[in-house]
Design a protein around this motif. Structure first.
Motif, PDB file in Angstrom:
ATOM      1  N   THR A   1       0.962  -1.593  -0.166  1.00  0.00           N
ATOM      2  CA  THR A   1      -0.167   0.419  -0.302  1.00  0.00           C
ATOM      3  C   THR A   1       0.569   1.914   0.176  1.00  0.00           C
ATOM      4  O   THR A   1       0.442   2.325  -0.478  1.00  0.00           O
ATOM      5  N   LEU A   2       1.883   1.780   1.044  1.00  0.00           N
ATOM      6  CA  LEU A   2       3.125   2.430   1.143  1.00  0.00           C
ATOM      7  C   LEU A   2       3.836   2.914  -0.110  1.00  0.00           C
ATOM      8  O   LEU A   2       3.937   3.606  -1.108  1.00  0.00           O
ATOM      9  N   VAL A   3       3.693   1.648  -0.696  1.00  0.00           N
ATOM     10  CA  VAL A   3       4.790   1.276  -2.434  1.00  0.00           C
ATOM     11  C   VAL A   3       3.991   1.773  -3.132  1.00  0.00           C
ATOM     12  O   VAL A   3       4.505   2.924  -4.084  1.00  0.00           O
ATOM     13  N   GLY A   4       2.707   2.279  -3.130  1.00  0.00           N
ATOM     14  CA  GLY A   4       1.733   2.503  -3.886  1.00  0.00           C
ATOM     15  C   GLY A   4       1.564   3.578  -3.819  1.00  0.00           C
ATOM     16  O   GLY A   4       0.991   4.465  -5.368  1.00  0.00           O
ATOM     17  N   ARG A   5       1.426   4.318  -3.184  1.00  0.00           N
ATOM     18  CA  ARG A   5       1.271   5.657  -2.537  1.00  0.00           C
ATOM     19  C   ARG A   5       2.738   6.559  -2.965  1.00  0.00           C
ATOM     20  O   ARG A   5       2.587   7.578  -2.493  1.00  0.00           O
ATOM     21  N   GLY A   6       3.573   5.587  -4.068  1.00  0.00           N
ATOM     22  CA  GLY A   6       5.084   6.067  -3.917  1.00  0.00           C
ATOM     23  C   GLY A   6       6.016   6.756  -3.303  1.00  0.00           C
ATOM     24  O   GLY A   6       7.203   7.749  -3.142  1.00  0.00           O
ATOM     25  N   ARG A   7       5.833   5.544  -1.722  1.00  0.00           N
ATOM     26  CA  ARG A   7       6.776   5.893  -1.008  1.00  0.00           C
ATOM     27  C   ARG A   7       8.148   5.239  -0.915  1.00  0.00           C
ATOM     28  O   ARG A   7       8.479   4.269  -0.851  1.00  0.00           O
ATOM     29  N   SER A   8       9.223   5.514  -0.481  1.00  0.00           N
ATOM     30  CA  SER A   8      10.496   5.049  -0.986  1.00  0.00           C
ATOM     31  C   SER A   8      10.633   4.342   0.435  1.00  0.00           C
ATOM     32  O   SER A   8       9.790   4.601   1.553  1.00  0.00           O
ATOM     33  N   ASN A   9      11.406   3.396   0.877  1.00  0.00           N
ATOM     34  CA  ASN A   9      11.943   2.633   1.670  1.00  0.00           C
ATOM     35  C   ASN A   9      11.632   3.119   3.210  1.00  0.00           C
ATOM     36  O   ASN A   9      11.684   2.616   3.774  1.00  0.00           O
ATOM     37  N   THR A  10      12.460   4.048   2.861  1.00  0.00           N
ATOM     38  CA  THR A  10      13.422   5.254   3.834  1.00  0.00           C
ATOM     39  C   THR A  10      11.681   5.599   4.382  1.00  0.00           C
ATOM     40  O   THR A  10      11.683   5.391   5.712  1.00  0.00           O
ATOM     41  N   GLU A  11      10.595   6.079   4.415  1.00  0.00           N
ATOM     42  CA  GLU A  11       9.879   7.143   3.992  1.00  0.00           C
ATOM     43  C   GLU A  11       8.356   5.553   5.064  1.00  0.00           C
ATOM     44  O   GLU A  11       8.430   5.955   6.012  1.00  0.00           O
ATOM     45  N   ILE A  12       8.592   4.392   3.878  1.00  0.00           N
ATOM     46  CA  ILE A  12       7.854   3.108   4.945  1.00  0.00           C
ATOM     47  C   ILE A  12       8.536   2.493   5.764  1.00  0.00           C
ATOM     48  O   ILE A  12       8.064   2.519   7.212  1.00  0.00           O
ATOM     49  N   ALA A  13       9.961   2.724   6.196  1.00  0.00           N
ATOM     50  CA  ALA A  13      10.764   2.435   7.379  1.00  0.00           C
ATOM     51  C   ALA A  13       9.949   3.457   8.582  1.00  0.00           C
ATOM     52  O   ALA A  13       9.597   3.092   9.548  1.00  0.00           O
ATOM     53  N   GLU A  14       9.961   4.601   8.333  1.00  0.00           N
ATOM     54  CA  GLU A  14       9.458   5.763   9.691  1.00  0.00           C
ATOM     55  C   GLU A  14       8.304   5.181   9.580  1.00  0.00           C
ATOM     56  O   GLU A  14       7.570   5.667  10.536  1.00  0.00           O
ATOM     57  N   ASP A  15       7.261   5.464   8.255  1.00  0.00           N
ATOM     58  CA  ASP A  15       5.737   4.717   8.767  1.00  0.00           C
ATOM     59  C   ASP A  15       5.085   3.978   9.057  1.00  0.00           C
ATOM     60  O   ASP A  15       3.873   3.750  10.172  1.00  0.00           O
ATOM     61  N   LEU A  16       6.418   2.366   8.690  1.00  0.00           N
ATOM     62  CA  LEU A  16       5.570   1.440  10.348  1.00  0.00           C
ATOM     63  C   LEU A  16       6.789   0.828  11.277  1.00  0.00           C
ATOM     64  O   LEU A  16       6.856   0.223  11.649  1.00  0.00           O
TER      65      LEU A  16
END
Length: 218
Positions: free
Chosen positions: A165-180
């Motif tokens: 879902t986060l990849v679909g929103r254009g989030r980078s690996n760093t941003e995904i890590a921060e979100d989760l």
């Protein structure tokens, strides 16, 4: 080591302009040109480039079919679509065919070169916000069409679904890590597993899958 490039566009002026610009960059090497999709496929077979800069609207075989043939052939060559966003409704089809990203013809030339380098490095998602806009526009203008994932999601875990879902929103690996609240290495591992489980070529196809599965909405 230089990036080997094939330029595929039916406009000689576009190809010449890009070739001249790239001549000033020793890390970029134009190894072939093509005016049709069929010629693009042939140049890839002849030269084995790292990246094809592909127009969509060309006589005969268009860029979508050429992209499909190039990416289905097992070659490591990646395709960067070069198009006019406001006029071309077929970019989505090209991404589904296996393109690794896209650039818009009215972008600054240096930005187009940057996009080529990003695709060549394997970081497939070009300008995430623009990619989201493109796919969201495609979905929004076809609201009546049923949206089903092109690849089944039954085999992924709940955490992987969150990452998709986060990849679909254009989030980078760093941003995904921060979100989760996970490490970047763990985020990267989740993305890698998604690529394998969903048989996706790169992050662009993961974005498309997230939209088609309804995990991300316009």
């Amino acid at each position: 080591m230089s990036v080997r490039i094939v330029l595929a566009d039916d406009q000689q002026l576009v190809r010449s302009g890009l070739r001249v610009l790239m001549a000033d960059h020793p890390d970029l090497d134009v190894v072939g040109e093509a005016a049709t999709g069929e010629e693009a496929v042939q140049r890839v077979q002849e030269t084995g480039p790292d990246v094809v800069v592909m127009d969509i609207r060309m006589p005969g075989m268009d860029g979508i079919e050429a992209t499909r043939r190039i990416t289905a052939g097992g070659a490591s060559t990646r395709v960067l679509i070069l198009t006019t966003f406001d006029e071309d409704d077929h970019v989505y089809g090209a991404l589904r065919a296996g393109a690794s990203g896209f650039a818009v013809k009215d972008m600054a030339l240096d930005d187009i070169l940057g996009a080529i380098r990003v695709v060549a490095a394997g970081d497939a998602l070009i300008a995430p916000s623009v990619t989201r806009r493109l796919i969201a526009d495609f979905v929004e203008r076809r609201p009546a069409a049923p949206r089903h994932p092109a690849r089944p999601l039954d085999g992924i875990t709940e955490r992987e679904r969150e990452v998709l879902t986060l990849v679909g929103r254009g989030r980078s690996n760093t941003e995904i890590a921060e979100d989760l609240f996970i490490s970047v290495a763990t985020a990267k591992s989740h993305v890698s597993r998604l690529l394998t489980k969903l048989d996706a070529r790169d992050r662009v196809q993961l974005v498309i899958t997230a939209y088609e599965a309804g995990l991300v909405t316009p």
